[in-house]
Every structure is written in C-alpha cells, then in structure tokens.
Scaffold this active site. Structure first.
Site, PDB file in Angstrom:
ATOM      1  N   SER A  46       0.932  -1.061   0.001  1.00  0.00           N
ATOM      2  CA  SER A  46       0.127   0.166  -0.070  1.00  0.00           C
ATOM      3  C   SER A  46       0.866   1.268  -0.069  1.00  0.00           C
ATOM      4  O   SER A  46       1.749   1.445  -0.933  1.00  0.00           O
ATOM      5  CB  SER A  46      -0.963  -0.046   1.276  1.00  0.00           C
ATOM      6  OG  SER A  46      -2.195   0.805   0.914  1.00  0.00           O
ATOM      7  N   ASP A 158      -5.754  -3.741  -2.448  1.00  0.00           N
ATOM      8  CA  ASP A 158      -4.523  -3.630  -1.201  1.00  0.00           C
ATOM      9  C   ASP A 158      -3.975  -4.940  -0.889  1.00  0.00           C
ATOM     10  O   ASP A 158      -4.700  -5.851  -0.569  1.00  0.00           O
ATOM     11  CB  ASP A 158      -5.275  -3.035  -0.546  1.00  0.00           C
ATOM     12  CG  ASP A 158      -4.417  -2.190   0.562  1.00  0.00           C
ATOM     13  OD1 ASP A 158      -3.558  -2.847   1.079  1.00  0.00           O
ATOM     14  OD2 ASP A 158      -4.690  -0.884   0.911  1.00  0.00           O
TER      15      ASP A 158
END
Length: 299
Positions: A46, A158
């Site tokens: 991320s 993610d």
C-alpha cells in the site's frame, strides 16, 4: 545448512500499509541513512509500496519528502463511480510516472517487491517485475473504496489484506537481517470521524492478528503509535509524523550495531548446535579412520 545463509548480513526493509501515515516510513529511511545502514532489499504494501518504490529507484530522502509533503488522499484519487468502487488511483499513477518515468520494477537500483491481493482467489501477489505504477496502484487499492486494478487477468486490490507488513517477501528476496516498519501497531485505534476512518479501523482490526505474527519474524521491528493521525490527510502534521518515524527508528537501530558486532558469535553458536550431539561423533570417527589409514601407509 547453507553456510551462505549463516553469514548473511544483507539488510531488507519491509514497509507496511497505513494510508497518509506512511510519511513516518520516510523518517525511518532517513534514520537508516544517518547510521550508514545500506538497504539491500526493500518491499512495500500500500503506501509502503509507494515509499519503497521511490527509495528503490534512488530518489533522495529530501526528494521523497518534497513529493509526500503536500500529498493527501484526495490528491492521489479521483472520483469515478463504478460497480466495484468509488475512486480511481489514476492520479497516483500519474505522480509516479512524473517522478520516476514509466519504469519497470526489475530496473530498480535496490531489488524491490510490491504486494497486492488477488480479489478472485485471495492469493498474495508479489510483483518483482513489470510496471511500477500499475503494481503500486494495485497495492494501494483499498477494496470497496478504490476500483480494483486489472493486471494480467487478475483483479487486484490492497496488499494489506494478505500481508500488511511484507517481512516474508523481503526474507525470500535474500535478506539476512530484516527491519520492519509498522504504522500503528499498538492495538489502539483512533476514534472514527468519517466513513474512511470507520473502514480503516475495521480493516486494521481484521489484519492485526496476522500482521502481529508476521512482524515477529523481523530482526528489528519499528512499530509506531500513530492512532492520533489520519489515514487520509496529514499534510498539516507532516513534520511531526516524519519525526516520530525518525526517532522511533533511531532508538531501535542501536540494536543493529549489536547485530553487526555479534553476528559472528551467533553464527558460530548455530554451527556448534548443528554439530552437537550428532555430528561430533562423526567427526571423531572420521579422524580415527584417517589416523588408521596413515598408520597402515607407514607400515
């Protein structure tokens, strides 16, 4: 046991997810530089993927800081209503291409891994080659908020879902000493002020147990109390967040000096444990056989 792995002191850095709190990672990297610790491998999830990528392509800490200082979640997203999300990460992609060019992961100066999640299979996807911009956008696409990124037939979101602090990928790359930077690993969460905060807290709680197990594999864990910072925008508190990362890392890195000084003794101890009690008799037997051969030759 592989003797090369016994004496492996190459340093790998794992940078975890955490939205706008990722500024603290930059402080951590600055602390590493200030004590002359060379990073041999880096992996990120991320926002950690974004910072790791810039560092891997030899952008200076000052340059990374200047890029990050004025960034907020709103500046790296654009509203784009879709059946699978509300926002697109296209602005983030443009920022990466602007500062790095349309580069490939395999061209990084420091070996780099970027972590994402396959939304169809639930598998961890570790990017070690291919488009940097695409991989980082996939790694940072919070499910339900961002439109998933489609790459090579996979629907990607993610990487924090499967591995929020990528310790194991850094180890697999070849690191012998692993430094993990965890954003807010204290088990206390900020009181939610908006829907993003609610989703963030739920996301973090769901991941916390697995992440806490993962970071136990790190040799040095830099875990910061960032519950008072926002996941979306910390532009007004940039210096404070950077300082927390720097100071927390500086305290932990005293352990790094100990690692360097005592590595040889630790490895000798490991070898001794491998040899005893099973291998020592074999060594003596070998010596006795050699002695008998010598005696016979003399006769």
């Amino acid at each position: 046991m592989d003797m090369n792995s016994l004496f492996n002191t190459k340093v790998g850095v794992a940078l975890g997810g955490g939205g706008a709190k990722g500024v603290a990672h930059i402080g951590v990297l600055k602390a590493l530089e200030d004590v002359n610790i060379k990073v041999d491998y880096v992996a990120g999830t991320s926002v950690g993927a974004m910072v790791a990528t810039m560092y891997a392509f030899n952008l200076s800490i000052e340059t990374i800081s200047n890029i990050a200082r004025d960034l907020s979640l709103a500046q790296i997203t654009t509203f784009k209503l879709n059946k699978t999300g509300f926002f697109s990460a296209d602005p983030l992609k443009e920022i990466l291409i602007e500062h790095l060019g349309d580069v490939k992961i395999e061209d990084a100066a420091i070996p780099l891994s970027i972590i994402a999640t396959d939304l169809n299979t639930g598998e961890e996807v570790i990017f070690t080659q291919g488009s940097v911009a695409d991989a980082v956008c996939a790694s940072a696409s919070i499910p339900g908020v961002y439109i998933p990124v489609t790459l090579n037939g996979r629907t990607l979101v993610d990487g924090g879902i499967v591995r929020n602090v990528p310790v194991q990928p850094v180890k697999s790359m070849g690191a012998g000493v692993i430094i993990a930077s965890q954003l807010g690993g204290v088990g206390v969460y900020e009181k939610p002020k908006n829907v993003l905060d609610v989703m963030r807290n739920a996301f973090d709680i769901a991941l916390s147990h697995r992440t806490n197990e993962e970071v136990k594999e790190a040799d040095i864990l830099i875990s910061m109390d960032l519950k008072d910072f926002s996941i979306a925008d910390n532009t007004e508190r940039y210096d404070e967040l950077f300082s927390i990362g720097y100071k927390t890392a500086a305290k932990k890195l005293t352990k790094m000096a100990w690692y360097r000084k005592t590595n040889i003794f630790l490895y000798i101890g490991r070898i001794f444990c491998l040899l005893t009690p099973f291998k020592v008799p074999q060594i003596f037997n070998c010596c006795r056989k050699n002695h008998r051969v010598t005696q016979n030759n003399e006769v």
